[in-house]
Design a protein around this motif. Structure first.
Motif, PDB file in Angstrom:
ATOM      1  N   CYS A 198       0.510  -1.242   0.258  1.00  0.00           N
ATOM      2  CA  CYS A 198       0.178  -0.470   0.182  1.00  0.00           C
ATOM      3  C   CYS A 198       0.662   0.961  -0.008  1.00  0.00           C
ATOM      4  N   THR A 254       1.702  -1.759   4.432  1.00  0.00           N
ATOM      5  CA  THR A 254       1.414  -2.654   4.301  1.00  0.00           C
ATOM      6  C   THR A 254       1.682  -3.543   3.014  1.00  0.00           C
ATOM      7  N   LEU A 308       0.322  -6.380   0.813  1.00  0.00           N
ATOM      8  CA  LEU A 308      -0.327  -7.182   0.073  1.00  0.00           C
ATOM      9  C   LEU A 308      -0.542  -8.354  -0.316  1.00  0.00           C
ATOM     10  N   CYS A 313      -7.114  -2.087   0.494  1.00  0.00           N
ATOM     11  CA  CYS A 313      -6.120  -2.056   1.694  1.00  0.00           C
ATOM     12  C   CYS A 313      -7.128  -2.230   2.998  1.00  0.00           C
TER      13      CYS A 313
END
Length: 61
Positions: A10, A15, A17, A30
């Protein structure tokens, strides 16, 4: 039979993913910061993601 997965991070909260196979132009959220992200590119299973501005409707209230 294995399903291809793609990875990316993200651009807002960083983060990591992991998503099932998708194509450029598709959007996802997200799970950490809840931003809507658009897939701008895919290279070697790695996603390039861009934030999408969400227009909220003004219901005149």
């Amino acid at each position: 039979m294995s399903t291809a997965v793609l990875t990316g991070s993200c651009p807002e909260c960083e983060t990591e993913l992991t998503v099932p196979e998708m194509v450029e132009g598709e959007t996802l959220s997200c799970p950490e910061c809840m931003l809507t992200l658009r897939i701008e590119g895919i290279s070697d299973g790695r996603l390039t993601l861009q934030m999408v501005e969400v227009q909220l409707r003004d219901w005149g209230q």
